[in-house]
Design a protein around this motif. Structure first.
Motif, PDB file in Angstrom:
ATOM      1  N   MET A  47      21.384 -28.616   0.384  1.00  0.00           N
ATOM      2  CA  MET A  47      22.075 -27.412  -0.335  1.00  0.00           C
ATOM      3  C   MET A  47      21.599 -26.191   0.244  1.00  0.00           C
ATOM      4  SD  MET A  47      22.052 -26.389  -4.369  1.00  0.00           S
ATOM      5  CE  MET A  47      22.282 -28.053  -4.864  1.00  0.00           C
ATOM      6  N   ASP A  48      22.704 -25.264   0.606  1.00  0.00           N
ATOM      7  CA  ASP A  48      22.272 -23.957   1.062  1.00  0.00           C
ATOM      8  C   ASP A  48      22.466 -22.750   0.181  1.00  0.00           C
ATOM      9  OD1 ASP A  48      21.962 -21.851   2.909  1.00  0.00           O
ATOM     10  OD2 ASP A  48      23.751 -22.131   4.046  1.00  0.00           O
ATOM     11  N   LEU A  49      21.484 -22.108  -0.195  1.00  0.00           N
ATOM     12  CA  LEU A  49      21.499 -21.094  -1.239  1.00  0.00           C
ATOM     13  C   LEU A  49      22.096 -19.872  -0.762  1.00  0.00           C
ATOM     14  CD1 LEU A  49      18.325 -21.820  -3.419  1.00  0.00           C
ATOM     15  CD2 LEU A  49      20.619 -22.351  -3.761  1.00  0.00           C
ATOM     16  N   ASP A  50      22.217 -19.779   0.737  1.00  0.00           N
ATOM     17  CA  ASP A  50      22.553 -18.577   1.381  1.00  0.00           C
ATOM     18  C   ASP A  50      21.860 -17.226   0.716  1.00  0.00           C
ATOM     19  OD1 ASP A  50      24.220 -17.015   3.123  1.00  0.00           O
ATOM     20  OD2 ASP A  50      25.630 -16.677   1.559  1.00  0.00           O
ATOM     21  N   LEU A  51      20.635 -17.418   0.604  1.00  0.00           N
ATOM     22  CA  LEU A  51      19.590 -16.206   0.060  1.00  0.00           C
ATOM     23  C   LEU A  51      18.591 -16.303   0.652  1.00  0.00           C
ATOM     24  CD1 LEU A  51      19.445 -14.744  -2.834  1.00  0.00           C
ATOM     25  CD2 LEU A  51      18.021 -16.648  -3.319  1.00  0.00           C
ATOM     26  N   ASN A  52      18.403 -14.899   1.431  1.00  0.00           N
ATOM     27  CA  ASN A  52      17.330 -14.668   2.355  1.00  0.00           C
ATOM     28  C   ASN A  52      16.027 -14.429   1.480  1.00  0.00           C
ATOM     29  OD1 ASN A  52      17.397 -11.769   1.901  1.00  0.00           O
ATOM     30  ND2 ASN A  52      18.873 -11.650   3.540  1.00  0.00           N
ATOM     31  N   LYS A  53      14.852 -14.179   2.168  1.00  0.00           N
ATOM     32  CA  LYS A  53      13.407 -13.621   1.334  1.00  0.00           C
ATOM     33  C   LYS A  53      14.014 -12.253   0.725  1.00  0.00           C
ATOM     34  CE  LYS A  53      10.437 -16.144   4.442  1.00  0.00           C
ATOM     35  NZ  LYS A  53       9.239 -15.987   5.417  1.00  0.00           N
TER      36      LYS A  53
ATOM     37  N   GLN B 214      15.908 -10.141  -6.314  1.00  0.00           N
ATOM     38  CA  GLN B 214      16.598 -10.827  -7.486  1.00  0.00           C
ATOM     39  C   GLN B 214      15.506 -11.441  -8.325  1.00  0.00           C
ATOM     40  OE1 GLN B 214      19.874 -13.223  -6.316  1.00  0.00           O
ATOM     41  NE2 GLN B 214      20.446 -11.633  -4.857  1.00  0.00           N
ATOM     42  N   SER B 215      14.392 -11.713  -7.930  1.00  0.00           N
ATOM     43  CA  SER B 215      13.193 -12.383  -8.738  1.00  0.00           C
ATOM     44  C   SER B 215      12.224 -11.069  -9.254  1.00  0.00           C
ATOM     45  CB  SER B 215      12.574 -13.155  -7.970  1.00  0.00           C
ATOM     46  OG  SER B 215      13.408 -14.357  -7.311  1.00  0.00           O
TER      47      SER B 215
ATOM     48  N   ASN C 107       1.248 -17.514 -11.763  1.00  0.00           N
ATOM     49  CA  ASN C 107       2.628 -18.339 -12.353  1.00  0.00           C
ATOM     50  C   ASN C 107       3.582 -17.753 -12.895  1.00  0.00           C
ATOM     51  OD1 ASN C 107       0.760 -20.682 -12.233  1.00  0.00           O
ATOM     52  ND2 ASN C 107       0.152 -20.800 -14.248  1.00  0.00           N
ATOM     53  N   GLU C 108       3.666 -16.288 -13.402  1.00  0.00           N
ATOM     54  CA  GLU C 108       4.795 -15.503 -13.598  1.00  0.00           C
ATOM     55  C   GLU C 108       5.508 -15.407 -12.556  1.00  0.00           C
ATOM     56  OE1 GLU C 108       5.668 -11.147 -15.357  1.00  0.00           O
ATOM     57  OE2 GLU C 108       3.745 -11.802 -15.474  1.00  0.00           O
ATOM     58  N   MET C 109       4.986 -15.012 -11.288  1.00  0.00           N
ATOM     59  CA  MET C 109       5.839 -14.899 -10.175  1.00  0.00           C
ATOM     60  C   MET C 109       6.534 -16.162  -9.783  1.00  0.00           C
ATOM     61  SD  MET C 109       5.420 -11.628  -9.484  1.00  0.00           S
ATOM     62  CE  MET C 109       4.719 -11.303 -11.308  1.00  0.00           C
ATOM     63  N   LEU C 110       5.962 -17.275  -9.940  1.00  0.00           N
ATOM     64  CA  LEU C 110       6.569 -18.642  -9.335  1.00  0.00           C
ATOM     65  C   LEU C 110       7.792 -18.754 -10.344  1.00  0.00           C
ATOM     66  CD1 LEU C 110       3.402 -20.558  -8.657  1.00  0.00           C
ATOM     67  CD2 LEU C 110       5.097 -19.664  -6.944  1.00  0.00           C
ATOM     68  N   ALA C 111       7.544 -18.459 -11.711  1.00  0.00           N
ATOM     69  CA  ALA C 111       8.528 -18.749 -12.692  1.00  0.00           C
ATOM     70  C   ALA C 111       9.556 -17.818 -12.326  1.00  0.00           C
ATOM     71  CB  ALA C 111       7.954 -18.359 -14.066  1.00  0.00           C
ATOM     72  N   ARG C 112       9.519 -16.445 -11.873  1.00  0.00           N
ATOM     73  CA  ARG C 112      10.605 -15.728 -11.530  1.00  0.00           C
ATOM     74  C   ARG C 112      11.401 -16.269 -10.472  1.00  0.00           C
ATOM     75  NH1 ARG C 112       8.277  -9.423 -11.893  1.00  0.00           N
ATOM     76  NH2 ARG C 112       7.319  -9.586 -13.791  1.00  0.00           N
TER      77      ARG C 112
ATOM     78  N   LEU D 216      16.186 -19.128  -8.370  1.00  0.00           N
ATOM     79  CA  LEU D 216      16.649 -20.237  -7.904  1.00  0.00           C
ATOM     80  C   LEU D 216      17.655 -21.185  -8.502  1.00  0.00           C
ATOM     81  CD1 LEU D 216      13.640 -21.212  -5.513  1.00  0.00           C
ATOM     82  CD2 LEU D 216      15.621 -19.990  -4.738  1.00  0.00           C
ATOM     83  N   GLU D 217      17.207 -21.410  -9.693  1.00  0.00           N
ATOM     84  CA  GLU D 217      17.803 -22.064 -10.546  1.00  0.00           C
ATOM     85  C   GLU D 217      19.462 -21.444 -10.862  1.00  0.00           C
ATOM     86  OE1 GLU D 217      17.997 -23.695 -15.321  1.00  0.00           O
ATOM     87  OE2 GLU D 217      16.210 -23.393 -14.138  1.00  0.00           O
ATOM     88  N   ARG D 218      19.421 -20.330 -11.126  1.00  0.00           N
ATOM     89  CA  ARG D 218      20.735 -19.400 -11.394  1.00  0.00           C
ATOM     90  C   ARG D 218      21.678 -19.713  -9.801  1.00  0.00           C
ATOM     91  NH1 ARG D 218      17.454 -15.233 -13.013  1.00  0.00           N
ATOM     92  NH2 ARG D 218      17.731 -14.007 -11.138  1.00  0.00           N
ATOM     93  N   HIS D 219      21.110 -19.671  -8.765  1.00  0.00           N
ATOM     94  CA  HIS D 219      21.802 -19.807  -7.552  1.00  0.00           C
ATOM     95  C   HIS D 219      22.493 -21.301  -7.395  1.00  0.00           C
ATOM     96  CE1 HIS D 219      21.842 -16.000  -5.389  1.00  0.00           C
ATOM     97  NE2 HIS D 219      20.766 -15.817  -6.219  1.00  0.00           N
ATOM     98  N   CYS D 220      21.491 -22.122  -7.854  1.00  0.00           N
ATOM     99  CA  CYS D 220      21.990 -23.530  -7.670  1.00  0.00           C
ATOM    100  C   CYS D 220      23.157 -23.750  -8.629  1.00  0.00           C
ATOM    101  CB  CYS D 220      20.722 -24.450  -7.915  1.00  0.00           C
ATOM    102  SG  CYS D 220      19.663 -24.610  -6.722  1.00  0.00           S
ATOM    103  N   ARG D 221      23.117 -23.367 -10.139  1.00  0.00           N
ATOM    104  CA  ARG D 221      23.949 -23.533 -11.084  1.00  0.00           C
ATOM    105  C   ARG D 221      25.305 -22.739 -10.460  1.00  0.00           C
ATOM    106  NH1 ARG D 221      20.054 -22.019 -15.203  1.00  0.00           N
ATOM    107  NH2 ARG D 221      20.971 -20.090 -15.128  1.00  0.00           N
ATOM    108  N   HIS D 222      25.347 -21.862  -9.927  1.00  0.00           N
ATOM    109  CA  HIS D 222      26.377 -21.152  -9.275  1.00  0.00           C
ATOM    110  C   HIS D 222      27.057 -22.016  -8.251  1.00  0.00           C
ATOM    111  CE1 HIS D 222      29.067 -18.010  -8.212  1.00  0.00           C
ATOM    112  NE2 HIS D 222      28.811 -18.112  -6.747  1.00  0.00           N
TER     113      HIS D 222
END
Length: 53
Positions: A1-7, A13-14, A32-37, A42-48
């Motif tokens: 799956m390509d999220l088409d999202l660069n660093k 966005q995070s 952990n807060e940064m990882l959660a963000r 990434l979850e929003r992009h996958c759902r989209h």
């Protein structure tokens, strides 16, 4: 799956700093807060992507 999202887009966005992205790139510890963000972004992009399929 390509999220088409660069660093830079992931960073913006995070709402994480460039220093945090650099730490991730070097394999250093981040909070952990940064990882959660990042996971939420990434979850929003996958759902989209799945809703467009």
């Amino acid at each position: 799956m390509d999220l088409d999202l660069n660093k830079t887009q992931l960073q913006e966005q995070s709402s994480i700093s460039a220093a945090t992205m650099a730490k991730l790139g070097k394999g250093e510890n981040v909070t952990n807060e940064m990882l959660a963000r990042i996971c939420e972004t990434l979850e929003r992009h996958c759902r989209h992507l799945l809703s467009c399929a």
